[in-house]
Design a protein around this motif. Structure first.
Motif, PDB file in Angstrom:
ATOM      1  N   TYR A 129       4.239   9.238  13.106  1.00 36.63           N
ATOM      2  CA  TYR A 129       5.144  10.098  12.346  1.00 36.63           C
ATOM      3  C   TYR A 129       4.834  10.067  10.859  1.00 36.63           C
ATOM      4  CZ  TYR A 129       9.208  12.699  10.925  1.00 36.63           C
ATOM      5  OH  TYR A 129      10.017  13.669  10.397  1.00 36.63           O
ATOM      6  N   ARG A 130       4.699  11.251  10.270  1.00 43.91           N
ATOM      7  CA  ARG A 130       4.487  11.362   8.832  1.00 43.91           C
ATOM      8  C   ARG A 130       5.460  12.412   8.310  1.00 43.91           C
ATOM      9  NH1 ARG A 130      -0.474  12.003   6.110  1.00 43.91           N
ATOM     10  NH2 ARG A 130       0.343  10.230   4.965  1.00 43.91           N
ATOM     11  N   ILE A 131       6.059  12.140   7.169  1.00 45.82           N
ATOM     12  CA  ILE A 131       7.006  13.117   6.612  1.00 45.82           C
ATOM     13  C   ILE A 131       6.203  14.294   6.045  1.00 45.82           C
ATOM     14  CG2 ILE A 131       8.798  13.460   4.859  1.00 45.82           C
ATOM     15  CD1 ILE A 131       9.516  10.499   5.160  1.00 45.82           C
ATOM     16  N   GLY A 156       1.323   2.812   9.795  1.00 39.56           N
ATOM     17  CA  GLY A 156       1.638   1.604   9.024  1.00 39.56           C
ATOM     18  C   GLY A 156       3.014   1.038   9.349  1.00 39.56           C
ATOM     19  N   LEU A 157       4.066   1.868   9.252  1.00 41.78           N
ATOM     20  CA  LEU A 157       5.432   1.352   9.470  1.00 41.78           C
ATOM     21  C   LEU A 157       5.668   1.011  10.933  1.00 41.78           C
ATOM     22  CD1 LEU A 157       7.643   3.519   7.065  1.00 41.78           C
ATOM     23  CD2 LEU A 157       6.810   1.186   6.761  1.00 41.78           C
ATOM     24  N   TYR A 158       5.001   1.762  11.825  1.00 38.18           N
ATOM     25  CA  TYR A 158       5.125   1.464  13.263  1.00 38.18           C
ATOM     26  C   TYR A 158       4.591   0.060  13.547  1.00 38.18           C
ATOM     27  CZ  TYR A 158       4.015   1.665  18.252  1.00 38.18           C
ATOM     28  OH  TYR A 158       3.907   1.386  19.581  1.00 38.18           O
ATOM     29  N   ASN A 192       0.844  -1.212   0.000  1.00 39.32           N
ATOM     30  CA  ASN A 192       0.000   0.000   0.000  1.00 39.32           C
ATOM     31  C   ASN A 192       0.870   1.250   0.000  1.00 39.32           C
ATOM     32  OD1 ASN A 192      -2.385  -1.312  -0.024  1.00 39.32           O
ATOM     33  ND2 ASN A 192      -2.748  -1.179   2.194  1.00 39.32           N
ATOM     34  N   ASN A 193       1.906   1.278   0.877  1.00 34.42           N
ATOM     35  CA  ASN A 193       2.803   2.436   0.922  1.00 34.42           C
ATOM     36  C   ASN A 193       3.505   2.631  -0.413  1.00 34.42           C
ATOM     37  OD1 ASN A 193       2.198   3.160   3.486  1.00 34.42           O
ATOM     38  ND2 ASN A 193       4.140   2.549   4.404  1.00 34.42           N
ATOM     39  N   ALA A 194       4.015   1.507  -0.979  1.00 30.95           N
ATOM     40  CA  ALA A 194       4.744   1.609  -2.247  1.00 30.95           C
ATOM     41  C   ALA A 194       3.837   2.236  -3.321  1.00 30.95           C
ATOM     42  CB  ALA A 194       5.210   0.222  -2.678  1.00 30.95           C
ATOM     43  N   LYS A 209       1.045   4.137  -2.656  1.00 31.44           N
ATOM     44  CA  LYS A 209       0.685   5.516  -2.251  1.00 31.44           C
ATOM     45  C   LYS A 209       1.806   6.501  -2.562  1.00 31.44           C
ATOM     46  CE  LYS A 209      -0.265   5.322   2.209  1.00 31.44           C
ATOM     47  NZ  LYS A 209      -0.678   5.679   3.565  1.00 31.44           N
ATOM     48  N   TYR A 210       3.046   6.087  -2.249  1.00 30.33           N
ATOM     49  CA  TYR A 210       4.151   7.036  -2.351  1.00 30.33           C
ATOM     50  C   TYR A 210       4.906   6.936  -3.680  1.00 30.33           C
ATOM     51  CZ  TYR A 210       2.973   7.771   2.502  1.00 30.33           C
ATOM     52  OH  TYR A 210       2.274   8.070   3.646  1.00 30.33           O
ATOM     53  N   SER A 211       4.221   6.363  -4.712  1.00 31.90           N
ATOM     54  CA  SER A 211       4.821   6.436  -6.052  1.00 31.90           C
ATOM     55  C   SER A 211       3.734   6.854  -7.050  1.00 31.90           C
ATOM     56  CB  SER A 211       5.470   5.105  -6.442  1.00 31.90           C
ATOM     57  OG  SER A 211       4.508   4.079  -6.511  1.00 31.90           O
ATOM     58  N   GLY A 240      -3.031   9.135   5.167  1.00 29.09           N
ATOM     59  CA  GLY A 240      -2.352   8.171   6.046  1.00 29.09           C
ATOM     60  C   GLY A 240      -2.442   8.597   7.501  1.00 29.09           C
ATOM     61  N   LEU A 241      -2.215   7.617   8.399  1.00 26.67           N
ATOM     62  CA  LEU A 241      -2.296   7.905   9.840  1.00 26.67           C
ATOM     63  C   LEU A 241      -0.919   7.923  10.499  1.00 26.67           C
ATOM     64  CD1 LEU A 241      -5.247   5.575  10.881  1.00 26.67           C
ATOM     65  CD2 LEU A 241      -5.333   8.024  10.508  1.00 26.67           C
ATOM     66  N   GLY A 242       0.116   7.586   9.748  1.00 25.36           N
ATOM     67  CA  GLY A 242       1.453   7.527  10.348  1.00 25.36           C
ATOM     68  C   GLY A 242       1.605   6.322  11.261  1.00 25.36           C
ATOM     69  N   GLU A 248       6.638  16.471   3.783  1.00 26.95           N
ATOM     70  CA  GLU A 248       6.531  16.633   2.324  1.00 26.95           C
ATOM     71  C   GLU A 248       5.452  15.723   1.710  1.00 26.95           C
ATOM     72  OE1 GLU A 248       9.408  16.469   3.924  1.00 26.95           O
ATOM     73  OE2 GLU A 248      10.071  18.519   3.512  1.00 26.95           O
ATOM     74  N   THR A 249       5.102  14.628   2.404  1.00 25.12           N
ATOM     75  CA  THR A 249       4.125  13.708   1.791  1.00 25.12           C
ATOM     76  C   THR A 249       2.788  13.758   2.523  1.00 25.12           C
ATOM     77  OG1 THR A 249       4.901  11.895   3.167  1.00 25.12           O
ATOM     78  CG2 THR A 249       5.898  12.076   0.992  1.00 25.12           C
ATOM     79  N   GLN A 250       2.547  14.866   3.257  1.00 25.75           N
ATOM     80  CA  GLN A 250       1.331  14.885   4.072  1.00 25.75           C
ATOM     81  C   GLN A 250       0.044  15.031   3.267  1.00 25.75           C
ATOM     82  OE1 GLN A 250       2.085  17.549   7.300  1.00 25.75           O
ATOM     83  NE2 GLN A 250       2.803  15.897   8.614  1.00 25.75           N
TER      84      GLN A 250
HETATM   85  P1  ADP Z   1       1.382   6.705   6.621  1.00 25.27           P
HETATM   86  O1  ADP Z   1       1.672   6.134   5.284  1.00 25.27           O
HETATM   87  O2  ADP Z   1       0.026   6.403   7.127  1.00 25.27           O
HETATM   88  O3  ADP Z   1       1.751   8.134   6.740  1.00 25.27           O
HETATM   89  P2  ADP Z   1       3.490   4.966   7.605  1.00 25.27           P
HETATM   90  O4  ADP Z   1       3.870   4.659   9.004  1.00 25.27           O
HETATM   91  O5  ADP Z   1       3.165   3.815   6.740  1.00 25.27           O
HETATM   92  O6  ADP Z   1       2.332   6.024   7.711  1.00 25.27           O
HETATM   93  O7  ADP Z   1       4.680   5.743   6.955  1.00 25.27           O
HETATM   94  C1  ADP Z   1       5.292   6.820   7.634  1.00 25.27           C
HETATM   95  C2  ADP Z   1       5.873   7.800   6.643  1.00 25.27           C
HETATM   96  O8  ADP Z   1       6.941   7.196   5.916  1.00 25.27           O
HETATM   97  C3  ADP Z   1       4.889   8.229   5.597  1.00 25.27           C
HETATM   98  O9  ADP Z   1       4.167   9.362   6.016  1.00 25.27           O
HETATM   99  C4  ADP Z   1       5.766   8.513   4.397  1.00 25.27           C
HETATM  100  O10 ADP Z   1       6.191   9.851   4.419  1.00 25.27           O
HETATM  101  C5  ADP Z   1       6.985   7.626   4.572  1.00 25.27           C
HETATM  102  N1  ADP Z   1       6.914   6.423   3.715  1.00 25.27           N
HETATM  103  C6  ADP Z   1       6.464   5.188   4.031  1.00 25.27           C
HETATM  104  N2  ADP Z   1       6.603   4.344   2.978  1.00 25.27           N
HETATM  105  C7  ADP Z   1       7.158   5.048   1.979  1.00 25.27           C
HETATM  106  C8  ADP Z   1       7.548   4.745   0.622  1.00 25.27           C
HETATM  107  N3  ADP Z   1       7.375   3.523   0.085  1.00 25.27           N
HETATM  108  N4  ADP Z   1       8.080   5.745  -0.110  1.00 25.27           N
HETATM  109  C9  ADP Z   1       8.264   6.987   0.419  1.00 25.27           C
HETATM  110  N5  ADP Z   1       7.898   7.335   1.661  1.00 25.27           N
HETATM  111  C10 ADP Z   1       7.360   6.388   2.444  1.00 25.27           C
END
Ligand code: ADP
Length: 482
Positions: A434-436, A448-450, A385-387, A389-391, A444-446, A438-440
């Motif tokens: 945590y969310r970066i 997924g990776l946690y 999903n992240n891959a 969303k962020y591409s 997302g809820l910040g 630049e990609t807000q």
């Molecule tokens: P969310 O996607 O809900 O913000 P995640 O915990 O999954 O939360 O990710 C945290 C942050 O990491 C995201 O806000 C995003 O900025 C960055 N990130 C995660 N996966 C990717 C990815 N595949 N490419 C670029 N940035 C990513």
């Protein structure tokens, strides 16, 4: 005055004076001794006068010193002052003494006799010893305190009654780049956030009156480098001289403050995110209520299902976080076919996106792995999903499975060609909420990776990231072959 002469018994004073008196011939033969010294030495007068040599009252080292130094000095100078000797008496009646001596000379400066005053300094030596041991104890307490303070992660300092910082620990010296001898007080003051300075000064002036501890949250740092939050504890103490001095500690609570800030932001985002699917669903249901052309029905139902799925995913994430928080993330370990799992993940992730194609690259046919199947599915779907969303604007995402050379482990990786992640963000993306920045704009809820990292950690492994800003990212992890 002479009228009172008969009242003064000089002999009595000589015999019982608080000092010892002793007279001897130049060869050391004792010719007179007072009672005080006899008592100290434990000798009878008749065994001493004309019988004992003064050097026999000295320790071995003392006797050598007496021959080499004492005797020549008295012969030449006529006197000697306060030399320290160990006197040896009868039995174990030894004591340290200070000896002063005066020579009696004839008109040719020939030495006729020597008169001595001897002071017992046993008590003085004891005091000196006690003082020295107290001093050593104080020094070792000080060293111990400074060592402990230097090990501490807190900033620790003390302030004297002039308001000057007179001690700071290692962490404080590194944090503010301080050296001994710097004008520490003014350097520190400049490093307090302007809004917090007044707060601190008011409290400071209060603490010396009430002696109450002062606890507050203050920011230290600078305009250029930014400020960090600290919890500051100050306490005023009256020292032995009755002067006020202050003890201060500060520990970093930046992480906590950031979490609170992020949590507020999260609650804002989460309520918005949860509200959206409900509103969408309500819209669909209202449309259905008023009747839909039969040919649109399937399409609407699919959309409703997708919305409910997304809603379920959001709620699932929140539930996962609360399970992780309570430390109750239990695994249900089993062996299963990896290929089947990967295909199922691709199917589920593809259902949520029609913008990307997920390509499978695998050399693990027929391989079984050991893990919690449901949780690993969740990990892979999160990463996919992240891959996706962020591409944005890209067409492909890769899911790769590689059997490692040892044949006992498989590496699973998700690769995208998207926005990538700046290196300085890499240790933060696994933090809760945590969310970066630049990609807000991307939903997302910040979390997924946690969640992903915690599931993998429960499996005894970790997520690895390789990424380049603007070129894409690869998230990978390793699981054991069954
Ligand atoms: P969310 O996607 O809900 O913000 P995640 O915990 O999954 O939360 O990710 C945290 C942050 O990491 C995201 O806000 C995003 O900025 C960055 N990130 C995660 N996966 C990717 C990815 N595949 N490419 C670029 N940035 C990513």
């Amino acid at each position: 005055m002479n009228n009172f002469e008969h009242l003064i018994d000089t002999e009595q004073i000589y015999q019982h004076a608080p000092s010892g008196y002793l007279s001897m011939l130049p060869d050391g033969t004792i010719i007179k001794i007072n009672q005080t010294l006899l008592d100290w030495l434990g000798y009878q007068r008749e065994n001493v006068i004309g019988k004992l040599n003064f050097s026999s009252l000295l320790s071995k080292g003392g006797a050598i010193h007496y021959e080499m130094f004492f005797r020549p000095m008295v012969s030449v100078n006529g006197n000697i002052k306060e030399l320290n000797y160990e006197l040896i008496g009868a039995g174990d009646k030894n004591f340290p003494a200070l000896i002063s001596a005066n020579g009696v000379m004839d008109e040719n400066r020939k030495l006729l006799a020597v008169n001595m005053v001897i002071t017992d300094i046993t008590q003085r030596n004891l005091y000196e010893k006690e003082l020295l041991s107290a001093k050593n104890k104080l020094q070792s307490e000080k060293t111990r305190f400074e060592l402990l303070a230097d090990l501490s992660e807190e900033l620790i300092w003390t302030v004297d009654y002039h308001g000057e910082v007179n001690y700071f620990n290692g962490r404080m010296s590194r944090y503010f780049n301080l050296s001994r001898g710097d004008a520490v007080t003014s350097i520190l003051f400049q490093h307090i956030h302007p809004e917090d300075r007044r707060k601190l000064m008011q409290a400071w002036h209060g603490t010396d009156k009430t002696l109450d501890p002062y606890i507050n949250r203050l920011r230290f740092g600078s305009e250029q480098k930014g400020y960090e939050w600290f919890e500051v504890h100050l306490i005023a103490v009256n020292d032995l001289a009755g002067d006020i001095r202050w003890f201060g500690t500060a520990n970093s609570i930046n992480h906590l403050m950031m979490t609170i800030e992020r949590k507020d932001e999260f609650i804002h985002i989460a309520s918005h995110e949860l509200n959206t699917p409900v509103t969408v669903l309500k819209g669909f249901l209202q449309l259905m209520k008023y009747g839909l052309p039969a040919e649109n029905m399937n399409n609407f139902i699919s959309k409703c299902l997708a919305t409910v799925n997304y809603f379920q995913f959001l709620i699932g994430s929140l539930l996962n976080v609360s399970v992780i928080n309570s430390g109750e993330l239990a695994l249900n370990i089993s062996s299963f076919s990896l290929e089947e799992l990967l295909l199922s993940c691709i199917e589920q992730a593809s259902a949520l996106s029609n913008s990307h194609t997920i390509l499978l690259q695998s050399n693990v046919n027929e391989i079984f792995v050991t893990a919690d199947k449901e949780r690993i599915t969740q990990v892979i779907i999160n990463l996919l999903n992240n891959a996706i969303k962020y591409s944005p604007g890209k067409k492909e995402v890769l899911l790769m499975a590689t059997l490692l050379p040892d044949q006992h482990q498989v590496a699973i990786a998700v690769k995208d060609y998207g926005v990538g992640i700046a290196t300085d963000q890499l240790d933060k993306i696994f933090e809760k909420y945590y969310r970066i920045r630049e990609t807000q704009s991307i939903k997302g809820l910040g979390l997924g990776l946690y969640i992903t990292q915690n599931i993998l950690m429960a499996h005894g492994t970790r997520l690895n990231v390789e990424t380049k800003l603007g070129e894409g990212s690869t998230f990978s992890f390793i699981i054991p072959v069954a």
